[in-house]
Design an enzyme around this catalytic site. Structure first.
Site, PDB file in Angstrom:
ATOM      1  N   HIS A 166       0.838  -1.203   0.000  1.00 59.38           N
ATOM      2  CA  HIS A 166       0.000   0.000   0.000  1.00 59.38           C
ATOM      3  C   HIS A 166       0.873   1.253   0.000  1.00 59.38           C
ATOM      4  O   HIS A 166       1.256   1.748   1.059  1.00 59.38           O
ATOM      5  CB  HIS A 166      -0.916  -0.006   1.235  1.00 59.38           C
ATOM      6  CG  HIS A 166      -1.981   1.046   1.189  1.00 59.38           C
ATOM      7  ND1 HIS A 166      -3.226   0.863   1.748  1.00 59.38           N
ATOM      8  CD2 HIS A 166      -2.000   2.289   0.655  1.00 59.38           C
ATOM      9  CE1 HIS A 166      -3.948   1.956   1.554  1.00 59.38           C
ATOM     10  NE2 HIS A 166      -3.214   2.839   0.900  1.00 59.38           N
ATOM     11  N   HIS A 199       1.630   5.157  -2.199  1.00 58.54           N
ATOM     12  CA  HIS A 199       1.194   6.161  -3.172  1.00 58.54           C
ATOM     13  C   HIS A 199       2.450   6.743  -3.820  1.00 58.54           C
ATOM     14  O   HIS A 199       3.230   7.412  -3.146  1.00 58.54           O
ATOM     15  CB  HIS A 199       0.376   7.257  -2.475  1.00 58.54           C
ATOM     16  CG  HIS A 199      -0.873   6.718  -1.837  1.00 58.54           C
ATOM     17  ND1 HIS A 199      -2.048   6.586  -2.525  1.00 58.54           N
ATOM     18  CD2 HIS A 199      -1.106   6.224  -0.603  1.00 58.54           C
ATOM     19  CE1 HIS A 199      -2.972   6.068  -1.731  1.00 58.54           C
ATOM     20  NE2 HIS A 199      -2.430   5.826  -0.550  1.00 58.54           N
ATOM     21  N   HIS A 243     -10.547   0.946   1.269  1.00 57.84           N
ATOM     22  CA  HIS A 243     -10.312   1.895   2.357  1.00 57.84           C
ATOM     23  C   HIS A 243     -11.699   2.077   2.973  1.00 57.84           C
ATOM     24  O   HIS A 243     -12.568   2.691   2.366  1.00 57.84           O
ATOM     25  CB  HIS A 243      -9.772   3.204   1.749  1.00 57.84           C
ATOM     26  CG  HIS A 243      -9.819   4.401   2.637  1.00 57.84           C
ATOM     27  ND1 HIS A 243      -8.753   5.230   2.803  1.00 57.84           N
ATOM     28  CD2 HIS A 243     -10.809   4.936   3.398  1.00 57.84           C
ATOM     29  CE1 HIS A 243      -9.075   6.225   3.628  1.00 57.84           C
ATOM     30  NE2 HIS A 243     -10.321   6.068   3.997  1.00 57.84           N
ATOM     31  N   ASP A 284       0.981   2.578   3.765  1.00 58.76           N
ATOM     32  CA  ASP A 284       0.150   3.673   3.256  1.00 58.76           C
ATOM     33  C   ASP A 284       1.030   4.908   3.017  1.00 58.76           C
ATOM     34  O   ASP A 284       0.637   6.041   3.299  1.00 58.76           O
ATOM     35  CB  ASP A 284      -1.001   3.989   4.213  1.00 58.76           C
ATOM     36  CG  ASP A 284      -2.045   4.919   3.580  1.00 58.76           C
ATOM     37  OD1 ASP A 284      -1.952   5.186   2.363  1.00 58.76           O
ATOM     38  OD2 ASP A 284      -2.956   5.358   4.299  1.00 58.76           O
TER      39      ASP A 284
END
Lengths: 451, 307
Positions: free
Chosen positions: A80, A82, A199, A327
């Site tokens: 996970h 970004h 999510h 994340d």
């Protein structure tokens, strides 16, 4: 920027005399790991002795790493992150994000699709793969959007994206709002053998909120995001996964109640897995009482009270929580140096995850080292259905070598990531990755990137 | 007795600090009774009122306080500021720093925004209301008014009634009054009570009658009508029926209980006219004391003697 594929590939890479941990086989012993042409060939006591003797004679063809006192594990996988490419390269891009991964000991990451544009078609999946092939310092597994533009209206072409290399599907950041669409997504992705990652957030309960709703939000006068905002979405998704019989993965679980729901669902045989972030295992909402309005403590889901943190730690130890994922959410200072309610959600995680887990979970005995490594490698590999996560013969030569005793201080200015948004700056940690090997190539060596 | 650079909230202020402000405010209030309302106390000091949210009373009150003390006042409001042009608060802060203001009075819709500014400015910052967080000078003027009328704060029972969850006034009153030894009871619709208030050592009630019983002071909060659209209460009529300070309800408090309101009033909603304008009301004294309290805060923060 270079890709890890352009680094020299030693014919033979021998990692000698380390404590070799392979949760897939249960191996935890001093051994050598031999990688030939980028593939793991042999693991065993003195398996590399012959190579090590010949290393001097055969020039650069054989590389030997002395791993005595170090821990040798499957390459860590963060399912996970970004990476912000395309569209927000002022925050991060695939080159910088994968360098941050390699620095943190991660050999592979799964990239969330909430970029600009959203990764919701085959060409966009291919773009992410191509950029990773050109510039990646670690493997990148693209995650495709569940719905077009992550708008929550119509399913995105999940089949084509799956065929093109999307390993999972998620509307992360824009949770699938209606139960019916979520049901369809589970059915549709399931037929292509793909997991849906949600999510879990019931937006009508969390709208306008910027931290956990409780004593501290009342004190600071900040709109709160109640635990029920997560729990209700988790409950809904679990029921839909149960009804459809398809696989669901819950991103960044943060409450004790949600954990209990997952535990019950697993007991009933629901095909659900879940992850937890290092920050939800280490920090509580009380951090914001101390560091008032510090936007490095703003993330979604928000930091929760101590009871939740305790529950999450137990859930990880007893296997209810399958894996640890960061994340990793890099943001530019412009997005964070604003009043708290206006600030972007999220913190970077790739370069602090391992140190936090070793210092705050393994050292105090919450998790065994083997459990921690499994949660950071084998478990995410299995959930995503990707190679790696093991040191078995024939597996890709993705290996992380960890110095469990290295004492270091988190210094965001030294991050390979473009994001400096971390609440852990200045924190003293014990244990970090020293070598990161991707496909048999030394991407990081002695704590320095080769790429 | 004053060492703080900024006044961002009443939480954490000590009793001696609060008394320092209130005592000074009482002395400075004399100015308001003079025919010539001018002192040179703050001559040459530059004060900016920076209001990102509409306000008439608070802003005017600060400006009068500054003028009576001869400060150089400048005002920026959202309609004329570059906030409309998308300037970040960080850039605003840097520009104010470059202009060299000595003190900034700031109101902002976001909790914590004055702290954000204070951390980045050498200038002193007074929070004139931030989001749901605090409105310290309102809390101080409330305390000053109560102390003036009752002679003390210690041991008094203060009932605060209304939309507690969204009230920065309630929070400032709560911290200030408790530090001074008063007891605070809060009452409002369950939909307007924040989480975990009990952790702050106050009693909370959904029925105002329970909070009013034997109270020395009744503080009514303004109902924001937009809360109705969010579903926090069904109709103004129902609100006034269950939470309005009717004369009958007021009789539950002590006979000499003070009736207070931070304004502006919603007559007939949270407070009927006969109570707002009744004998027990000190609502306009609050407004007067607001100027005195703000004079005290300006001089204390700027490190100027009030003589």
């Amino acid at each position: 920027m270079k890709s890890w594929r352009e680094l020299p590939l030693p014919e033979v890479l021998v990692i000698r005399g380390g404590r070799v941990l392979d949760p897939a086989s249960g191996l935890d012993d001093v051994a050598d790991v031999v990688v030939e042409e980028g593939v793991i060939r042999r693991v065993g006591p003195d398996a590399g002795e012959g190579y090590a003797r010949r290393a001097g004679e055969e020039g650069g063809r054989i590389r030997v790493l002395d791993a005595r006192g170090l821990v040798v594990t499957p390459g860590l996988i963060d399912m996970h992150v970004h990476l912000r490419e395309p569209g927000q390269d002022y925050k991060e891009d695939i080159a910088s994000g994968t360098r941050a991964a390699a620095c943190g000991g991660f050999t592979a990451v799964a990239a969330m699709p909430n970029t600009q544009p959203v990764i919701d078609t085959l060409p966009l999946v291919e773009f992410v793969r191509t950029q990773a092939e050109r510039h990646g310092a670690a493997r990148v597994y693209p995650i495709g959007a569940v719905t077009k533009g992550s708008q929550g209206q119509e399913l995105a072409p999940i089949g084509e994206m799956a065929e093109g290399g999307a390993t999972a599907f998620s509307d992360d950041g824009h949770p699938v709002a209606t139960a019916e669409l979520m049901r369809l997504a589970l059915l549709y992705a399931g037929q292509f053998g793909r997991v849906v990652i949600d999510h879990c957030e019931e937006k009508s309960l969390t709208q306008g909120g910027s931290m956990h709703r409780g004593r501290v939000s009342t004190l600071l006068g900040l709109h709160g995001m109640p635990s029920t905002g997560e729990d209700i979405a988790v409950a809904r998704n679990l029921m839909l996964a149960e009804e459809t019989g398809n696989r669901l993965h819950i991103a960044h679980l943060s409450t004790g109640r949600s954990l209990e729901l997952v535990r019950q669902a697993k007991a009933r045989g629901v095909q659900v897995t879940c992850e937890v972030t290092p920050h939800h295992l280490v920090l509580t909402d009380e951090s914001l009482e101390q560091h008032r309005y510090d936007t490095n403590y703003k993330m979604s889901p928000p930091l929760r009270p101590a009871e939740d943190v305790e529950a999450l730690r137990r859930g990880l130890a007893d296997g209810t929580i399958d894996c640890i994922a960061t994340d990793h959410a890099p943001h530019h200072a412009d997005d964070k140096e604003v009043p708290f309610p206006e600030a972007a959600f999220g913190i970077v995680g790739l370069e602090t995850a391992l140190g936090l887990v070793l210092t705050h979970l393994v050292q105090p005995g919450v998790l065994s080292l083997s459990q921690a490594i499994a949660a950071l490698s084998l478990a995410p590999a299995r959930i995503l259905g990707v190679p790696g996560g093991t040191l078995a013969e024939g597996a890709p030569g993705d290996i992380t070598v960890i110095d469990p005793a290295a004492l270091w201080t988190v210094d965001p200015s030294q991050f390979a990531s473009r994001g400096r948004n971390t609440p852990f700056g200045g924190l003293r940690l014990t244990g970090r990755a020293v070598h990161t090997v991707v496909g048999g190539r030394l991407v990081m060596e002695n704590g320095e990137l080769n790429i | 007795m004053w060492h703080r650079k900024d006044l961002l909230g009443l939480e954490g202020l000590t009793r001696p600090e609060l008394e320092t402000i209130l005592d000074r405010a009482e002395r400075l209030k004399d100015i308001l009774a003079q025919p010539e309302k001018k002192r040179t106390t703050l001559r040459g000091r530059s004060v900016l009122t920076l209001f990102f949210e509409a306000s008439t009373r608070t802003r005017t009150s600060f400006e009068m306080a500054g003028k009576f003390l001869s400060a150089d006042l400048t005002s920026i409001s959202p309609s004329t500021s570059s906030a409309q042009k998308g300037e970040t608060l960080l850039d605003t802060a840097r520009n104010l720093e470059a202009m060299g203001f000595d003190l900034v009075v700031m109101r902002h819709q976001f909790s914590g925004a004055p702290q954000f500014l204070a951390e980045r400015l050498a200038a002193h910052v007074i929070n004139a209301g931030d989001g749901l967080h605090e409105h310290p000078t309102q809390g101080l003027l409330d305390m000053m008014t109560i102390r003036e009328k009752k002679g003390r704060l210690d041991g008094l029972q203060v009932a605060i009634i209304g939309d507690i969850a969204h009230s920065r006034v309630a929070r400032s009153d709560l911290w200030g009054l408790r530090a001074m030894g008063a007891q605070v009871r809060l009452a409002g619709p369950a939909t307007m009570l924040p989480d975990d208030l009990s952790a702050f050592g106050v009693d909370t009630f959904t029925r105002p009658e329970e909070a009013l019983e034997g109270a020395d002071v009744v503080m009514m909060l303004r109902v924001q009508l937009e809360r109705q659209q969010r579903g926090l209460f069904p109709t103004p009529h129902e609100y006034s029926r269950f939470w309005g300070l009717t004369p009958e309800r007021l009789r539950l408090a002590k006979p000499d209980a003070l009736v207070m309101h931070p304004g502006p009033l919603n007559r007939g909603l949270e407070i009927p006219t006969e109570v707002a304008d009744g004998d027990q009301s000190v609502i306009l004294e609050q407004v007067t004391n607001g100027v005195a309290v703000r004079m005290a805060c300006l001089t204390l923060l700027l490190g100027v003697d009030d003589k």
